[in-house]
Scaffold this active site. Structure first.
Site, PDB file in Angstrom:
ATOM      1  N   SER A   1      32.638  91.297 -34.182  1.00  0.00           N
ATOM      2  CA  SER A   1      33.594  91.761 -33.177  1.00  0.00           C
ATOM      3  C   SER A   1      33.506  93.272 -33.080  1.00  0.00           C
ATOM      4  CB  SER A   1      35.023  91.343 -33.549  1.00  0.00           C
ATOM      5  OG  SER A   1      35.180  89.983 -33.267  1.00  0.00           O
TER       6      SER A   1
ATOM      7  N   ASN B   1      32.935  86.346 -39.380  1.00  0.00           N
ATOM      8  CA  ASN B   1      32.783  87.209 -38.214  1.00  0.00           C
ATOM      9  C   ASN B   1      32.396  88.608 -38.684  1.00  0.00           C
ATOM     10  OD1 ASN B   1      33.065  88.741 -35.935  1.00  0.00           O
ATOM     11  ND2 ASN B   1      35.132  88.045 -35.431  1.00  0.00           N
TER      12      ASN B   1
ATOM     13  N   THR C   1      35.162  82.325 -22.534  1.00  0.00           N
ATOM     14  CA  THR C   1      35.524  82.817 -21.202  1.00  0.00           C
ATOM     15  C   THR C   1      35.427  81.703 -20.150  1.00  0.00           C
ATOM     16  OG1 THR C   1      34.791  85.005 -21.853  1.00  0.00           O
ATOM     17  CG2 THR C   1      35.038  84.626 -19.499  1.00  0.00           C
TER      18      THR C   1
HETATM   19  C1  LIG Z   1      40.375  87.649 -25.755  1.00  0.00           C
HETATM   20  C2  LIG Z   1      39.250  87.308 -26.655  1.00  0.00           C
HETATM   21  C3  LIG Z   1      39.481  87.179 -28.032  1.00  0.00           C
HETATM   22  C4  LIG Z   1      38.445  86.871 -28.897  1.00  0.00           C
HETATM   23  N1  LIG Z   1      38.705  86.741 -30.236  1.00  0.00           N
HETATM   24  C5  LIG Z   1      37.678  86.462 -31.096  1.00  0.00           C
HETATM   25  C6  LIG Z   1      37.902  86.322 -32.477  1.00  0.00           C
HETATM   26  O1  LIG Z   1      39.022  86.408 -32.971  1.00  0.00           O
HETATM   27  N2  LIG Z   1      36.828  86.075 -33.273  1.00  0.00           N
HETATM   28  C7  LIG Z   1      35.551  85.947 -32.780  1.00  0.00           C
HETATM   29  O2  LIG Z   1      34.623  85.691 -33.553  1.00  0.00           O
HETATM   30  N3  LIG Z   1      35.323  86.038 -31.464  1.00  0.00           N
HETATM   31  C8  LIG Z   1      36.342  86.300 -30.617  1.00  0.00           C
HETATM   32  N4  LIG Z   1      36.093  86.390 -29.290  1.00  0.00           N
HETATM   33  C9  LIG Z   1      34.694  86.217 -28.819  1.00  0.00           C
HETATM   34  C10 LIG Z   1      34.428  84.780 -28.358  1.00  0.00           C
HETATM   35  O3  LIG Z   1      34.638  83.847 -29.384  1.00  0.00           O
HETATM   36  C11 LIG Z   1      32.963  84.649 -27.857  1.00  0.00           C
HETATM   37  O4  LIG Z   1      32.081  84.848 -28.928  1.00  0.00           O
HETATM   38  C12 LIG Z   1      32.639  85.672 -26.773  1.00  0.00           C
HETATM   39  O5  LIG Z   1      33.722  85.789 -25.878  1.00  0.00           O
HETATM   40  C13 LIG Z   1      31.367  85.310 -25.987  1.00  0.00           C
HETATM   41  O6  LIG Z   1      31.468  84.017 -25.415  1.00  0.00           O
HETATM   42  P1  LIG Z   1      31.967  83.759 -23.895  1.00  0.00           P
HETATM   43  O7  LIG Z   1      31.114  84.594 -23.006  1.00  0.00           O
HETATM   44  O8  LIG Z   1      31.786  82.289 -23.689  1.00  0.00           O
HETATM   45  O9  LIG Z   1      33.402  84.139 -23.859  1.00  0.00           O
HETATM   46  C14 LIG Z   1      37.127  86.683 -28.394  1.00  0.00           C
HETATM   47  C15 LIG Z   1      36.890  86.791 -27.020  1.00  0.00           C
HETATM   48  C16 LIG Z   1      37.925  87.090 -26.151  1.00  0.00           C
HETATM   49  C17 LIG Z   1      37.628  87.202 -24.676  1.00  0.00           C
END
Ligand SMILES: Cc1cc2nc3c(=O)[nH]c(=O)nc-3n(C[C@H](O)[C@H](O)[C@H](O)COP(=O)(O)O)c2cc1C
Length: 329
Positions: free
Chosen positions: A177, A174, A309
């Site tokens: 973030s 990663n 999400t």
């Molecule tokens: C509460 C929360 C925690 C997340 N924690 C991580 C994480 O630890 N590592 C990571 O690579 N992405 C993390 N993400 C990102 C998600 O894995 C994903 O890449 C991002 O939310 C976009 O996808 P989505 O629109 O389907 O949620 C997190 C997202 C959310 C909402």
């Protein structure tokens, strides 16, 4: 299938009438308790087995191209998630030392024109590498497990890939973030990134995925993806959340996820596939909350699609719904 449609409707009612009225951290925590306590994964209706759905990522076979994106580190939840229809499950990003994450509020809900989304500044709340090693030991991989890691230095990534990588089937680095400055800063150091990736590949023992940020689209294409290819990395996850200002969060900024970021995900996948051809396996993550979006990303050249999400806003039946749509095609 009638029951997956009914389950989706039922969950939508539950989400709209109840869960979406609670503060998001309370709703998420309720959901996690339910996932830990209730044996959802024993219900075979979440899964759809069909050999035509199989794909390979970095040479690893997934029974289907739908991936649960990084968020969970609880062993029971990871075990259950592997039985909910996904072709692979990703762990929360793990760091060398335990991290408490950013203070509350670190997660809020947003209603955008495109639908329900989240903004988080979680700050990598996780138990650290030593405790997570114990979590992963002996965990049955009902589907491939992707272990996500991040660090602040080159040595951090190398050490995490060496110790945790082989406990997964793939390891995801990663660098995307937006909530921890030093992780995000890799996007401005492509030369250092290349060296780090070469060192990681030498010790990981499993294929390496690089998770990109949609906030660096130009740099990704010009410098980051070429650096990854030169280092021998063949799998990209495009991508993470989009950084936005959000005054309700303790950090004043956070990462936006959910349907609002879907158009950017689609455009990024289209451009990356056109520019880099078949040199890469591509996971498309960001904004998938319906079968037609997953289909559009696969049609645009994604090898697999990830979401988090949508798991919250549409419930655990979404994977099955996507799989039905793919089989129907
Ligand atoms: C509460 C929360 C925690 C997340 N924690 C991580 C994480 O630890 N590592 C990571 O690579 N992405 C993390 N993400 C990102 C998600 O894995 C994903 O890449 C991002 O939310 C976009 O996808 P989505 O629109 O389907 O949620 C997190 C997202 C959310 C909402």
């Amino acid at each position: 299938m009638w029951y997956s449609r009914a389950a989706l409707q039922w969950y939508r009612l539950l989400y709209d009438a109840f869960l979406s009225r609670l503060p998001e951290p309370v709703a998420i925590s309720l959901g996690q308790t339910a996932l830990r306590r209730l044996p959802f994964d024993r219900f075979t209706g979440f899964r759809l087995e069909d050999s035509r759905l199989a794909v390979t990522l970095g040479g690893v076979r997934l029974p289907n191209p739908v991936i649960l994106a990084a968020m969970y580190y609880d062993r029971r939840i990871l075990e259950r998630a592997m039985g909910l229809g996904f072709g692979a499950v990703t762990t929360k990003t793990i760091t060398r030392e335990p991290r408490p994450g950013h203070p509350q509020p670190n997660l809020v809900r947003v209603r955008t024109a495109a639908g329900a989304g989240l903004v988080n500044c979680n700050g990598f709340q996780n138990p650290g590498a030593a405790a997570f090693t114990a979590t992963l030991r002996g965990l049955a991989h009902r589907v491939p497990l992707i272990v996500s890691v991040a660090g602040e230095t080159e040595d951090d990534y190398v050490e995490l890939a060496r110790t945790l990588g082989s406990l997964g089937d793939l390891v995801e680095l990663n660098i995307s973030s937006p909530n921890t400055r030093l992780v995000y800063a890799w996007n401005t150091r492509p030369k250092d990134l290349r060296v780090m990736l070469e060192r990681v590949r030498a010790v990981a023992g499993v294929p390496v995925i690089l998770k990109l940020s949609p906030d660096f689209a130009d740099v990704n294409e010009r410098e980051i993806i070429p650096a990854a290819l030169e280092a021998g990395v063949r799998v990209l996850n495009y991508g993470n959340t989009r950084r936005i200002d959000e005054p309700r969060l303790s950090q004043g900024t956070g990462g936006l996820s959910g349907p609002e970021i879907f158009p950017a995900t689609l455009a990024n996948v289209q451009r990356t596939r056109t520019r880099f051809g078949s040199a890469l396996d591509l996971i498309a993550t960001g904004g998938v909350d319906a079968p037609d979006k997953a289909r559009a990303l696969l049609d645009a050249g994604a090898t697999a699609v990830g979401y988090f999400t949508g798991f919250i806003t549409r419930g655990p039946i979404l994977a099955r719904q996507i799989l039905e749509a793919l089989v129907a095609r």
